[in-house]
Design a protein around this motif. Structure first.
Motif, PDB file in Angstrom:
ATOM      1  N   VAL A   8       0.859  -1.181   0.000  1.00  0.00           N
ATOM      2  CA  VAL A   8       0.000   0.000   0.000  1.00  0.00           C
ATOM      3  C   VAL A   8       0.893   1.228   0.000  1.00  0.00           C
ATOM      4  CG1 VAL A   8      -1.810   1.262   1.205  1.00  0.00           C
ATOM      5  CG2 VAL A   8      -1.806  -1.239   1.224  1.00  0.00           C
ATOM      6  N   ARG A  48      -0.901   4.582   9.783  1.00  0.00           N
ATOM      7  CA  ARG A  48      -1.519   3.280   9.518  1.00  0.00           C
ATOM      8  C   ARG A  48      -1.484   2.376  10.744  1.00  0.00           C
ATOM      9  NH1 ARG A  48      -2.411   3.465   4.107  1.00  0.00           N
ATOM     10  NH2 ARG A  48      -0.803   4.392   2.792  1.00  0.00           N
ATOM     11  N   THR A  58      -6.524   5.300  -2.558  1.00  0.00           N
ATOM     12  CA  THR A  58      -5.367   4.576  -2.052  1.00  0.00           C
ATOM     13  C   THR A  58      -4.674   3.904  -3.228  1.00  0.00           C
ATOM     14  OG1 THR A  58      -4.599   2.963  -0.402  1.00  0.00           O
ATOM     15  CG2 THR A  58      -6.637   2.422  -1.563  1.00  0.00           C
ATOM     16  N   ILE A  60      -2.039   0.891  -4.567  1.00  0.00           N
ATOM     17  CA  ILE A  60      -1.572  -0.444  -4.191  1.00  0.00           C
ATOM     18  C   ILE A  60      -0.692  -0.991  -5.312  1.00  0.00           C
ATOM     19  CG2 ILE A  60      -2.285  -2.785  -3.564  1.00  0.00           C
ATOM     20  CD1 ILE A  60      -5.089  -1.404  -2.911  1.00  0.00           C
ATOM     21  N   ARG A 158     -13.951  -1.258   2.859  1.00  0.00           N
ATOM     22  CA  ARG A 158     -12.967  -2.323   3.024  1.00  0.00           C
ATOM     23  C   ARG A 158     -13.095  -3.198   1.783  1.00  0.00           C
ATOM     24  NH1 ARG A 158     -11.534  -2.853   8.574  1.00  0.00           N
ATOM     25  NH2 ARG A 158     -12.852  -1.574   9.945  1.00  0.00           N
ATOM     26  N   ASN A 177      -5.241  -9.401  -0.477  1.00  0.00           N
ATOM     27  CA  ASN A 177      -5.540  -8.506   0.623  1.00  0.00           C
ATOM     28  C   ASN A 177      -4.280  -7.811   1.098  1.00  0.00           C
ATOM     29  OD1 ASN A 177      -8.421  -8.751   1.201  1.00  0.00           O
ATOM     30  ND2 ASN A 177      -7.956 -10.890   1.692  1.00  0.00           N
ATOM     31  N   ASP A 178      -4.440  -6.899   2.048  1.00  0.00           N
ATOM     32  CA  ASP A 178      -3.327  -6.209   2.676  1.00  0.00           C
ATOM     33  C   ASP A 178      -2.854  -7.062   3.846  1.00  0.00           C
ATOM     34  OD1 ASP A 178      -1.470  -4.430   3.603  1.00  0.00           O
ATOM     35  OD2 ASP A 178      -2.916  -2.945   4.340  1.00  0.00           O
ATOM     36  N   PHE A 183      -7.954  -4.191   2.274  1.00  0.00           N
ATOM     37  CA  PHE A 183      -7.533  -2.812   2.076  1.00  0.00           C
ATOM     38  C   PHE A 183      -8.642  -1.892   2.581  1.00  0.00           C
ATOM     39  CE2 PHE A 183      -5.667  -5.353  -1.397  1.00  0.00           C
ATOM     40  CZ  PHE A 183      -4.320  -5.126  -1.173  1.00  0.00           C
TER      41      PHE A 183
END
Length: 239
Positions: A8, A48, A58, A60, A158, A177-178, A183
């Motif tokens: 991110v 964060r 955002t 990525i 999300r 995903n993060d 995310f």
């Protein structure tokens, strides 16, 4: 297909953040964040780690790699979203005053009912579905870098990024995903007209508000202001 990197990033010059609940920062907390240079990775990570969420968009970076003994083909990208009202716990406002890799830019409008990866035109606008005109084949150990920009003007979202992969005639979804969590990105709460024909953030809708950068006329760094008046709280305005 293997995913070798998910990162991110913050490519925007804006340094604004929102929280789901008021963090109640002490003078020491503000001194700690003000000691970290703005627009750096360390600055972003400070927010964060405490639950800060990017405002409006955002960025990525995803590095995918073919890990079969045969080519596989990426046929699409979409977002699996869960969107609600924008976050209103705390608001931090600080507005903004080429490698030889295969890089693909994809946009995801999270306000759409079923977000799919958009293509960017020469003017920087996002439209259509990138994968309606393009597919990406990955040979064994061949890499592709995705720069994904996801945004919302209305919600707190999300989301997971889903790659649609074709392997020997079978379509599968690869969820990204993060780490072990989705995310996140949130809209600011805007409905007050500004002096330029647009809208400004409604500070009064947040439990706590902090201003920094060009938004702070009193000093450098972050200071806390009264959400209802936008005036610095006692002891924070220079004498």
């Amino acid at each position: 297909m293997a995913v070798d990197l998910v990162k991110v990033q913050r490519l925007s010059e804006s340094n604004s953040w929102a929280f789901s609940s008021a963090p109640g920062l002490s003078a020491g907390d503000l001194a700690a964040i003000n000691a970290i240079p703005a627009h750096t990775e360390a600055h972003a990570q400070w927010f964060r780690r405490r639950g800060g969420v990017d405002i409006m968009e955002t960025d990525i970076e995803i590095v995918a790699r073919g890990n079969r003994d045969r080519p596989v083909r990426i046929m699409g990208m979409k977002a699996d979203t869960e969107c609600r009202e924008p976050l209103s716990g705390a608001y931090f406002e600080s507005p903004s005053a080429g490698a030889p890799e295969r890089i693909v830019k994809i946009g995801l409008d999270l306000d759409e009912p079923e977000p799919r990866g958009k293509a960017e035109d020469e003017s920087g606008n996002w439209s259509g579905d990138y994968f309606q005109q393009n597919t990406i084949s990955l040979k064994p150990d061949e890499e592709i870098v995705f720069h994904v920009k996801a945004w919302t003007l209305e919600h707190h979202c999300r989301f997971s990024i889903v790659l649609e992969v074709l392997d020997r005639g079978v379509m599968t979804d690869q969820v990204i995903n993060d780490g072990d969590k989705p995310f996140q990105v949130t809209a600011a709460i805007k409905s007050e007209p500004d002096d330029f024909g647009g809208t400004r953030t409604m500070f009064s809708r947040y439990d706590e508000v902090y201003i920094g950068g060009v938004a702070n006329p009193y000093q450098s760094g972050w200071i806390e202001v009264d959400p209802s008046t936008s005036r610095p709280l006692a002891g924070q305005r220079p004498r």
